[in-house]
Design an enzyme around this catalytic site. Structure first.
Site, PDB file in Angstrom:
ATOM      1  CD1 TRP A  72       7.506   1.165   5.007  1.00  0.00           C
ATOM      2  CD2 TRP A  72       6.163  -0.017   3.636  1.00  0.00           C
ATOM      3  NE1 TRP A  72       7.494  -0.135   5.446  1.00  0.00           N
ATOM      4  CE2 TRP A  72       6.682  -0.878   4.627  1.00  0.00           C
ATOM      5  CE3 TRP A  72       5.296  -0.538   2.681  1.00  0.00           C
ATOM      6  CZ2 TRP A  72       6.369  -2.228   4.681  1.00  0.00           C
ATOM      7  CZ3 TRP A  72       4.972  -1.884   2.736  1.00  0.00           C
ATOM      8  CH2 TRP A  72       5.503  -2.720   3.715  1.00  0.00           C
ATOM      9  CB  ALA A 108      -0.727  -0.001   6.621  1.00  0.00           C
ATOM     10  CE  LYS A 121       2.725  -1.231  11.545  1.00  0.00           C
ATOM     11  NZ  LYS A 121       2.791  -1.809  10.238  1.00  0.00           N
ATOM     12  CG  ASP A 143      -0.255   0.627   1.969  1.00  0.00           C
ATOM     13  OD1 ASP A 143      -0.949  -0.067   2.728  1.00  0.00           O
ATOM     14  OD2 ASP A 143       0.985   0.726   2.074  1.00  0.00           O
TER      15      ASP A 143
HETATM   16  C1  PLP Z   1       2.733   2.032   4.665  1.00  0.00           C
HETATM   17  C2  PLP Z   1       2.709   0.581   4.983  1.00  0.00           C
HETATM   18  N1  PLP Z   1       2.021  -0.227   4.185  1.00  0.00           N
HETATM   19  C3  PLP Z   1       1.960  -1.546   4.417  1.00  0.00           C
HETATM   20  C4  PLP Z   1       2.615  -2.119   5.486  1.00  0.00           C
HETATM   21  C5  PLP Z   1       2.499  -3.614   5.591  1.00  0.00           C
HETATM   22  O1  PLP Z   1       2.374  -4.161   6.809  1.00  0.00           O
HETATM   23  P1  PLP Z   1       2.230  -5.721   7.046  1.00  0.00           P
HETATM   24  O2  PLP Z   1       2.748  -6.445   5.869  1.00  0.00           O
HETATM   25  O3  PLP Z   1       3.027  -5.962   8.270  1.00  0.00           O
HETATM   26  O4  PLP Z   1       0.764  -5.960   7.249  1.00  0.00           O
HETATM   27  C6  PLP Z   1       3.359  -1.309   6.352  1.00  0.00           C
HETATM   28  C7  PLP Z   1       4.098  -1.876   7.485  1.00  0.00           C
HETATM   29  O5  PLP Z   1       4.935  -1.313   8.083  1.00  0.00           O
HETATM   30  C8  PLP Z   1       3.399   0.080   6.075  1.00  0.00           C
HETATM   31  O6  PLP Z   1       4.086   0.925   6.861  1.00  0.00           O
END
Ligand code: PLP
Length: 389
Positions: A126, A209, A242, A207
């Site tokens: 990401w 998510a 999500k 991570d």
């Molecule tokens: C791999 C990954 N980590 C973390 C996040 C963080 O999401 P948020 O800050 O919206 O909770 C995302 C969001 O797209 C993601 O794709």
């Protein structure tokens, strides 16, 4: 003084949203934005979230600050959901954060304070991962993770690269539903990488998510739980964006499993201090919703049922897409076995642009597609357009 600032590059995904919005063609398809969409193209609010919100409106006694650490009950319930048995009895420091991004930033800041200078990041990842790590002053080293043309995890090369990491280096891992590839480590690979991390004295940052979007709530955390059993210390960044559909409520948490209670207490102090100097106190609404759902068996059951239906929808679209595309590209049978919302298709940029210009099918130049952006009725047409490339 602002005149000295250089213009920042446009965010390609935000630019894609603009282009898609401005396209007047009927039947346009958005495979770009990383949010869940249902059969009508909407990003729904979970029934359990609505019910919890109604309850909060009636019962919440105050809007006074929650404190830099956030709500301990929320943190505890979310940790049980994430770490399961592997989290029980572990000395853990926890912090409620603005989303998973906030959790990652606090984790990166904490790493920098421990003297970690370099963090290993799999390629591709990401894009915000590298950006967040660098913003915290950390150096990013990369390890190969996925071969796009072969649609294959490069596990041996990943292990080889990590064998060159120095004690104290950080390693960022996706728990499951890898963004952007959908490809994940299997149980043996999780064990092997966890043992390497422990043996070399590395600090893992996991991570998570998309829990519940891949193979199931427990299944999507299984690798992380293996790691927690093996390594002495770990950082875990959890996003509720999500899994609970709470994107704009900015809901998440960061956890550090520590060797003993005294260390956990010290880390807790650093977490709170890091929050204090950036946003001071976390937002409360999303966390209160999650806590309400996880603390009420009926709401939790309903949330799980709805999440499972979303997961099944993604799996069914994946299978049909993979079957269609593998008629021309045998390698894309792998898409069916990938997990979560994303896959990274081995398309040239020219192909991506052609799909956009001629067929109003939108995806970023990288070829990453959000499977949940497809309605069942669109799959066959989209497959035909892909095959015509
Ligand atoms: C791999 C990954 N980590 C973390 C996040 C963080 O999401 P948020 O800050 O919206 O909770 C995302 C969001 O797209 C993601 O794709």
């Amino acid at each position: 003084m602002f005149e000295v600032l250089a213009r920042q590059p446009d965010d390609p995904l935000l630019a894609l949203i603009g282009l898609y919005g401005a396209d007047a063609r009927a039947g346009k398809v958005d495979l770009g934005v990383g949010v869940y969409r249902d059969e009508t193209g909407a990003t729904p609010i979970f029934r359990a979230v609505k019910a919890a919100e109604r309850r909060l409106v009636e019962t919440q006694p105050t809007k006074a600050y929650v404190g830099p650490e956030g709500d301990p009950v929320f943190l505890d319930r979310l940790w049980t959901l994430t770490a399961g048995e592997a989290g029980r009895g572990r000395e853990t420091a926890a912090l409620q954060t603005p989303g998973g991004s906030g959790a990652l930033r606090i984790a990166a800041d904490l790493m920098a304070r421990t003297g970690t200078r370099r963090v290993w990041l799999g390629l591709p990842s990401w894009p915000n991962h590298a950006a967040i790590l660098k913003a915290a002053g950390l150096e990013v080293a990369t390890y190969p993770f996925f071969d796009v043309p072969a649609q294959m995890v490069l596990f041996d090369r990943m292990m080889e690269a990590l064998s060159g990491a120095a004690a104290g280096d950080g390693v960022l891992l996706h728990a499951s539903c890898h963004n952007p590839t959908g490809a994940n480590l299997d149980a043996d690979q999780w064990r092997a990488v966890s043992e390497l991390i422990a043996a070399r004295g590395l600090l893992p940052l996991v991570d998570i998510a998309y829990q519940g979007y891949g193979r199931g709530l427990d299944e999507d955390a299984a690798g992380l739980r293996t790691l927690l059993d093996i390594v002495p210390e770990a950082l875990v960044a959890v996003s509720c964006s999500k899994s609970f559909g709470l994107y704009r409520e900015r809901t998440g948490a960061v956890y550090a499993t520590c060797g003993d209670a005294q260390t956990a207490l010290v880390v807790r102090g650093h977490f709170a201090g890091l929050a204090r100097v950036s946003y001071s106190m976390p937002p409360d609404h999303g966390s209160a919703v999650v806590s309400t759902i996880l603390g009420d068996p009926a709401l939790a059951a309903d949330w799980k049922e709805e999440l499972e239906a979303m997961r099944r929808r993604i799996v069914s679209i994946r299978e049909r897409l993979a079957a269609g595309l593998s008629r021309r590209w045998q390698v894309l049978t792998a898409v069916a076995g990938q997990e979560g919302m994303f896959s990274l298709l081995p398309f040239e940029e020219a192909g991506v642009m052609k799909l956009r210009a001629e067929h109003a099918i939108y995806m970023p130049a990288s070829g990453r597609i959000n499977i949940a952006g497809l309605k069942s009725a669109e799959v066959d047409t989209v497959v035909e357009k892909f095959l015509s490339l």
